[in-house]
Design an enzyme around this catalytic site. Structure first.
Site, PDB file in Angstrom:
ATOM      1  N   GLU A  57      -0.183  -0.327  -2.707  1.00  0.00           N
ATOM      2  CA  GLU A  57      -0.004   0.699  -1.675  1.00  0.00           C
ATOM      3  C   GLU A  57       1.087   0.374  -0.670  1.00  0.00           C
ATOM      4  O   GLU A  57       1.716   1.254  -0.109  1.00  0.00           O
ATOM      5  CB  GLU A  57      -1.310   0.882  -0.899  1.00  0.00           C
ATOM      6  CG  GLU A  57      -2.365   1.671  -1.611  1.00  0.00           C
ATOM      7  CD  GLU A  57      -3.515   1.989  -0.687  1.00  0.00           C
ATOM      8  OE1 GLU A  57      -3.784   3.183  -0.476  1.00  0.00           O
ATOM      9  OE2 GLU A  57      -4.136   1.045  -0.154  1.00  0.00           O
ATOM     10  N   GLY A  58       1.275  -0.890  -0.376  1.00  0.00           N
ATOM     11  CA  GLY A  58       2.229  -1.285   0.653  1.00  0.00           C
ATOM     12  C   GLY A  58       2.006  -2.734   1.018  1.00  0.00           C
ATOM     13  O   GLY A  58       1.692  -3.564   0.158  1.00  0.00           O
TER      14      GLY A  58
ATOM     15  N   PRO B  18       0.326  -8.137   0.047  1.00  0.00           N
ATOM     16  CA  PRO B  18       0.333  -6.815  -0.603  1.00  0.00           C
ATOM     17  C   PRO B  18      -0.970  -6.084  -0.322  1.00  0.00           C
ATOM     18  O   PRO B  18      -2.039  -6.705  -0.246  1.00  0.00           O
ATOM     19  CB  PRO B  18       0.466  -7.152  -2.092  1.00  0.00           C
ATOM     20  CG  PRO B  18       0.968  -8.549  -2.141  1.00  0.00           C
ATOM     21  CD  PRO B  18       0.438  -9.233  -0.919  1.00  0.00           C
ATOM     22  N   LYS B  19      -0.865  -4.761  -0.165  1.00  0.00           N
ATOM     23  CA  LYS B  19      -2.062  -3.937   0.060  1.00  0.00           C
ATOM     24  C   LYS B  19      -2.488  -3.296  -1.260  1.00  0.00           C
ATOM     25  O   LYS B  19      -1.805  -2.418  -1.780  1.00  0.00           O
ATOM     26  CB  LYS B  19      -1.795  -2.858   1.105  1.00  0.00           C
ATOM     27  CG  LYS B  19      -3.059  -2.103   1.486  1.00  0.00           C
ATOM     28  CD  LYS B  19      -2.796  -1.050   2.520  1.00  0.00           C
ATOM     29  CE  LYS B  19      -4.113  -0.439   2.996  1.00  0.00           C
ATOM     30  NZ  LYS B  19      -4.961   0.031   1.878  1.00  0.00           N
ATOM     31  N   PHE B  20      -3.607  -3.763  -1.772  1.00  0.00           N
ATOM     32  CA  PHE B  20      -4.111  -3.260  -3.049  1.00  0.00           C
ATOM     33  C   PHE B  20      -4.847  -1.935  -2.856  1.00  0.00           C
ATOM     34  O   PHE B  20      -5.440  -1.688  -1.813  1.00  0.00           O
ATOM     35  CB  PHE B  20      -5.031  -4.288  -3.698  1.00  0.00           C
ATOM     36  CG  PHE B  20      -4.308  -5.518  -4.186  1.00  0.00           C
ATOM     37  CD1 PHE B  20      -3.970  -5.646  -5.521  1.00  0.00           C
ATOM     38  CD2 PHE B  20      -3.945  -6.528  -3.312  1.00  0.00           C
ATOM     39  CE1 PHE B  20      -3.289  -6.761  -5.980  1.00  0.00           C
ATOM     40  CE2 PHE B  20      -3.271  -7.653  -3.751  1.00  0.00           C
ATOM     41  CZ  PHE B  20      -2.939  -7.775  -5.097  1.00  0.00           C
TER      42      PHE B  20
END
Length: 269
Positions: free
Chosen positions: A173-174, A26-28
């Site tokens: 974010e993604g 996961p993109k924090f």
């Protein structure tokens, strides 16, 4: 390991890569920070190499629990009401020394770690593949309490696709995709990232690079903070260049996160 250290970068793509060699995280939504645990202290470095230890005293104190010689790469995140609050991260990053302690108490930070660059026993592990560094990271941080936490990771493509949609309400974010056999080569864009699609109206207030071939645009966000865009591709750079050249270069400016850029003399475009 010498400071500052160059970090691996990620390039934006429209779709996640698919294959047996890819891993996904996961993109924090926070600030990229490298944590150095020296013999007697902890030092925090931004992606650009600035020392921001004084801004994050709570994380520096937490880093003292690590074994000396540990160097980690990750993201500073602030959680509020179950979501990543990027505005809170920006507020702390831009705080004055007099406000640091109060903000640390009011907006405590978490360090979401995704990589180990130097191991306290093995030394520099950047030449080792991602999957091996991941195992070392999990072993190294086993038993280390919050606010230092390892980010989740999976080699299952379907799970990664699910994360993109399911984790959006939490402010994620993604997803970032990383080749499982890749070494950690600072400055390279060997990772790929897929973000949620959002449309935000911003004012362009400057650029990095030359006006005729801008690398990034400096923008003012709706909340008043300033930031750099992603690196411009050739088409976007060519489209932006005429307006930047016509506006003319102004003095140097700094984004909220401290990144330098050239302002435009005509103000916002």
């Amino acid at each position: 390991m010498d400071r500052p250290v160059a970090v691996v970068l990620a390039r934006a793509v429209a779709r996640l890569p698919h294959g047996a060699s890819w891993w996904y995280e996961p993109k924090f939504d926070g600030h990229r920070v490298v944590m150095f645990r020296d013999a007697d202290t902890v030092v925090l470095q931004t992606r650009s190499g600035r020392d921001v230890t004084g801004v994050w005293p709570d994380l520096a104190a937490a880093g003292m629990r690590l074994a000396p010689g540990t160097v980690l790469d990750g993201e500073v995140v602030i959680w509020r009401q179950g979501r990543c609050d990027f505005a809170a991260v920006q507020s702390r990053a831009a705080s004055t020394p007099a406000r640091v302690r109060n903000l640390a108490a009011a907006l405590p930070a978490t360090y979401a770690v995704w990589d180990v660059l130097n191991h306290p026993v093995l030394g520099d592990v950047r030449p080792r593949p991602y999957v091996e560094r991941r195992r070392l990271l999990l072993d190294l941080l086993a038993g280390v309490p919050p606010p230092i936490q390892v980010v989740p990771a999976t080699d299952d493509y379907d799970t990664a696709v699910l994360w993109i949609e399911a984790l959006e309400p939490q402010g994620i974010e993604g997803v970032v995709a990383k080749p499982g056999r890749s070494a950690y080569r600072g400055g390279d864009r060997i990772w790929q990232k897929v973000r949620h699609t959002e449309v935000v109206d911003v004012a362009v207030i400057g650029y990095t690079g030359a006006s005729a071939r801008p690398r990034n645009l400096a923008v003012r966000l709706p909340d008043g903070h300033t930031a750099l865009s992603q690196r411009l591709g050739a088409l976007l750079a060519n489209a932006a260049a005429p307006a930047l050249i016509a506006a003319g270069p102004g003095p140097r400016g700094h984004t909220t996160a401290g990144d330098r850029y050239t302002t435009t003399t005509d103000g916002a475009l």
